[in-house]
Each structure stands twice: as C-alpha cells, then as structure tokens.
Design a protein around this motif. Sequence first.
Motif, PDB file in Angstrom:
ATOM      1  N   HIS A 176      -2.975   2.999  -5.208  1.00 32.29           N
ATOM      2  CA  HIS A 176      -2.024   2.463  -4.145  1.00 32.29           C
ATOM      3  C   HIS A 176      -2.950   2.007  -2.849  1.00 32.29           C
ATOM      4  N   PHE A 177      -2.598   0.930  -2.147  1.00 32.83           N
ATOM      5  CA  PHE A 177      -3.218   0.743  -1.064  1.00 32.83           C
ATOM      6  C   PHE A 177      -2.204   1.351   0.083  1.00 32.83           C
ATOM      7  N   HIS A 178      -2.936   2.197   1.019  1.00 35.46           N
ATOM      8  CA  HIS A 178      -2.223   2.595   2.218  1.00 35.46           C
ATOM      9  C   HIS A 178      -2.220   1.257   3.481  1.00 35.46           C
ATOM     10  N   VAL A 179      -1.247   1.115   3.970  1.00 39.74           N
ATOM     11  CA  VAL A 179      -1.147  -0.053   5.080  1.00 39.74           C
ATOM     12  C   VAL A 179      -0.833   0.759   6.274  1.00 39.74           C
ATOM     13  N   LEU A 180      -1.640   1.147   7.076  1.00 39.17           N
ATOM     14  CA  LEU A 180      -1.586   2.101   8.146  1.00 39.17           C
ATOM     15  C   LEU A 180      -1.464   1.176   9.666  1.00 39.17           C
ATOM     16  N   GLY A 181      -0.673   1.383  10.734  1.00 40.07           N
ATOM     17  CA  GLY A 181      -0.725   0.426  11.927  1.00 40.07           C
ATOM     18  C   GLY A 181       0.190   1.111  12.834  1.00 40.07           C
ATOM     19  N   GLY A 182       0.247   0.683  13.893  1.00 36.13           N
ATOM     20  CA  GLY A 182       1.096   1.002  15.086  1.00 36.13           C
ATOM     21  C   GLY A 182       0.587   2.149  15.913  1.00 36.13           C
ATOM     22  N   ARG A 183      -0.650   2.513  15.714  1.00 37.60           N
ATOM     23  CA  ARG A 183      -1.311   3.329  16.838  1.00 37.60           C
ATOM     24  C   ARG A 183      -2.749   2.949  16.570  1.00 37.60           C
ATOM     25  N   SER A 184      -3.626   3.431  17.571  1.00 34.34           N
ATOM     26  CA  SER A 184      -4.969   3.131  17.545  1.00 34.34           C
ATOM     27  C   SER A 184      -5.745   4.152  16.746  1.00 34.34           C
ATOM     28  N   LEU A 185      -6.517   3.552  15.589  1.00 30.71           N
ATOM     29  CA  LEU A 185      -6.995   4.225  14.527  1.00 30.71           C
ATOM     30  C   LEU A 185      -8.503   4.478  14.850  1.00 30.71           C
ATOM     31  N   SER A 186      -8.976   5.626  14.603  1.00 32.84           N
ATOM     32  CA  SER A 186     -10.429   6.044  14.756  1.00 32.84           C
ATOM     33  C   SER A 186     -11.385   5.562  13.662  1.00 32.84           C
ATOM     34  N   TRP A 187     -12.774   5.433  13.968  1.00 33.16           N
ATOM     35  CA  TRP A 187     -13.731   5.175  13.024  1.00 33.16           C
ATOM     36  C   TRP A 187     -14.977   5.764  13.279  1.00 33.16           C
ATOM     37  N   PRO A 188     -15.573   6.534  12.316  1.00 32.56           N
ATOM     38  CA  PRO A 188     -15.130   6.630  10.828  1.00 32.56           C
ATOM     39  C   PRO A 188     -14.269   7.300  10.402  1.00 32.56           C
ATOM     40  N   PRO A 189     -13.652   7.186   9.261  1.00 31.16           N
ATOM     41  CA  PRO A 189     -12.379   8.123   8.841  1.00 31.16           C
ATOM     42  C   PRO A 189     -12.933   9.484   8.774  1.00 31.16           C
ATOM     43  N   LEU A 245      10.586  -1.078   0.766  1.00 30.96           N
ATOM     44  CA  LEU A 245      10.250  -1.986   1.800  1.00 30.96           C
ATOM     45  C   LEU A 245      10.061  -3.671   1.173  1.00 30.96           C
ATOM     46  N   TYR A 246       9.412  -3.694  -0.077  1.00 33.69           N
ATOM     47  CA  TYR A 246       9.110  -4.801  -0.582  1.00 33.69           C
ATOM     48  C   TYR A 246       8.969  -4.890  -2.124  1.00 33.69           C
ATOM     49  N   GLU A 247       9.497  -5.716  -2.946  1.00 29.39           N
ATOM     50  CA  GLU A 247       8.759  -5.554  -4.282  1.00 29.39           C
ATOM     51  C   GLU A 247       8.962  -7.085  -4.819  1.00 29.39           C
ATOM     52  N   ASP A 248       8.127  -7.162  -5.784  1.00 30.42           N
ATOM     53  CA  ASP A 248       8.100  -8.462  -6.606  1.00 30.42           C
ATOM     54  C   ASP A 248       7.913  -8.019  -8.059  1.00 30.42           C
ATOM     55  N   GLU A 249       7.482  -9.011  -8.998  1.00 33.06           N
ATOM     56  CA  GLU A 249       7.400  -8.756 -10.212  1.00 33.06           C
ATOM     57  C   GLU A 249       6.117  -7.733 -10.445  1.00 33.06           C
ATOM     58  N   GLN A 250       5.201  -7.885  -9.723  1.00 34.30           N
ATOM     59  CA  GLN A 250       4.010  -6.866  -9.984  1.00 34.30           C
ATOM     60  C   GLN A 250       3.823  -5.851  -9.227  1.00 34.30           C
ATOM     61  N   CYS A 251       4.330  -5.861  -7.925  1.00 31.36           N
ATOM     62  CA  CYS A 251       4.195  -4.517  -7.086  1.00 31.36           C
ATOM     63  C   CYS A 251       5.500  -4.046  -6.377  1.00 31.36           C
ATOM     64  N   LEU A 252       5.297  -2.807  -6.004  1.00 32.75           N
ATOM     65  CA  LEU A 252       6.060  -2.284  -5.167  1.00 32.75           C
ATOM     66  C   LEU A 252       5.776  -1.705  -3.773  1.00 32.75           C
ATOM     67  N   CYS A 253       6.421  -1.837  -2.684  1.00 30.70           N
ATOM     68  CA  CYS A 253       5.804  -1.321  -1.401  1.00 30.70           C
ATOM     69  C   CYS A 253       6.902  -0.227  -0.893  1.00 30.70           C
ATOM     70  N   PHE A 254       6.513   1.052  -0.635  1.00 26.04           N
ATOM     71  CA  PHE A 254       7.552   1.832  -0.049  1.00 26.04           C
ATOM     72  C   PHE A 254       6.812   2.727   1.164  1.00 26.04           C
ATOM     73  N   ALA A 255       7.818   3.437   1.966  1.00 24.12           N
ATOM     74  CA  ALA A 255       7.192   4.084   3.028  1.00 24.12           C
ATOM     75  C   ALA A 255       6.556   5.398   2.426  1.00 24.12           C
ATOM     76  N   ASP A 256       5.457   5.713   3.112  1.00 25.12           N
ATOM     77  CA  ASP A 256       4.956   7.105   2.695  1.00 25.12           C
ATOM     78  C   ASP A 256       5.757   8.296   3.214  1.00 25.12           C
ATOM     79  N   LEU A 267       3.011   2.383   1.399  1.00 25.26           N
ATOM     80  CA  LEU A 267       1.821   2.290   0.243  1.00 25.26           C
ATOM     81  C   LEU A 267       2.450   1.184  -0.673  1.00 25.26           C
ATOM     82  N   VAL A 268       1.439   0.395  -1.142  1.00 26.52           N
ATOM     83  CA  VAL A 268       1.262  -0.932  -1.921  1.00 26.52           C
ATOM     84  C   VAL A 268       0.732  -0.607  -3.358  1.00 26.52           C
TER      85      VAL A 268
END
Length: 114
Positions: free
Chosen positions: A100-113, A19-30, A40-41
């Motif tokens: 990797h960092f997970h970026v999660l969104g588009g639904r209500s996320l419960s807490w605590p995980p 989905l995105y990349e630059d010199e230092q990182c890559l982002c792709f769908a889980d 995932l970043v």
Amino acid sequence: MAECLFCRIVERTIPAKILYEDEQCLCFADINPQARVHVLVIPKRHVTSIGSATEDDSALLGHLLGVCAKVARDQGVADSGYRVVTNVGQEAGQSVFHLHFHVLGGRSLSWPPG
Ligand code: 5GP
Ligand code: ZN
C-alpha cells in the motif's frame, strides 16, 4: 488471500470508505488518519510489498503511483503538497503485509520522518 486484511477490503468483506477504484487498484481512507488527507492506494491483486514485487509488476507499480497523484488532486492537496510513503518490513513499521502507498497531505509534514 483469505487471511489478508486488505484482500478482504478488496473483496468487500470488510468495509472501508472507498474513494476510487479501477481494474487494478483500490483507494480508501486510512482508519487511523495521520493527516487531514490520508488515503491508502493498494493493488487489488495481493503483493506483499515493493520488496516482493517483480519485473512483471513494474506496470502495476507505475500505475499505483499515478493513482496516488490523482488521489492527491482529487483530495485538493496537489498544490499545497503531499507525501507518498510505502513501508517495507518491520523496522519501517509495515503492519499490513499487502502493498500500500500512503498518500498524506493537508498539513505541514516534517522531515526526516520518525
Ligand atoms: P503500514 O503500517 O503497514 O504502513 O500501514 C497500514 C495502515 O493501514 C495503517 O495506517 C492503518 O491505520 C491502516 N489500517 C489498518 N487496518 C485498517 C482497516 O481495517 N481499515 C482501514 N481503512 N485502514 C486500516
Ligand atoms: Zn492481500
């Protein structure tokens, strides 16, 4: 690292929906999304987790977090809200030992995980 799954995605020897990349990182769908948006970043350079990052990696870690926010904007969840997660080690459920960092969104996320 030849045996590392995410290094192989960086090398393009394993396919991913990038989905995105630059010199230092890559982002792709889980491959097994846990929310409508699940990206995932990762750094292109192999780092096992934030637990093994050093002072020299500080700028890289800051960059990755900034990219997480950019991904959230690009995926349309910046206003509704999203979560950035990184699992470190066995009890946290880390299964791929390349930071990797997970970026999660588009639904209500419960807490605590769970
Ligand atoms: P962890 O459990 O280490 O925090 O997260 C690893 C993530 O990588 C999981 O969410 C899993 O679904 C994802 N994953 C594992 N193998 C692949 C793969 O081959 N391609 C992609 N795109 N994601 C993967
Ligand atoms: Zn790696």
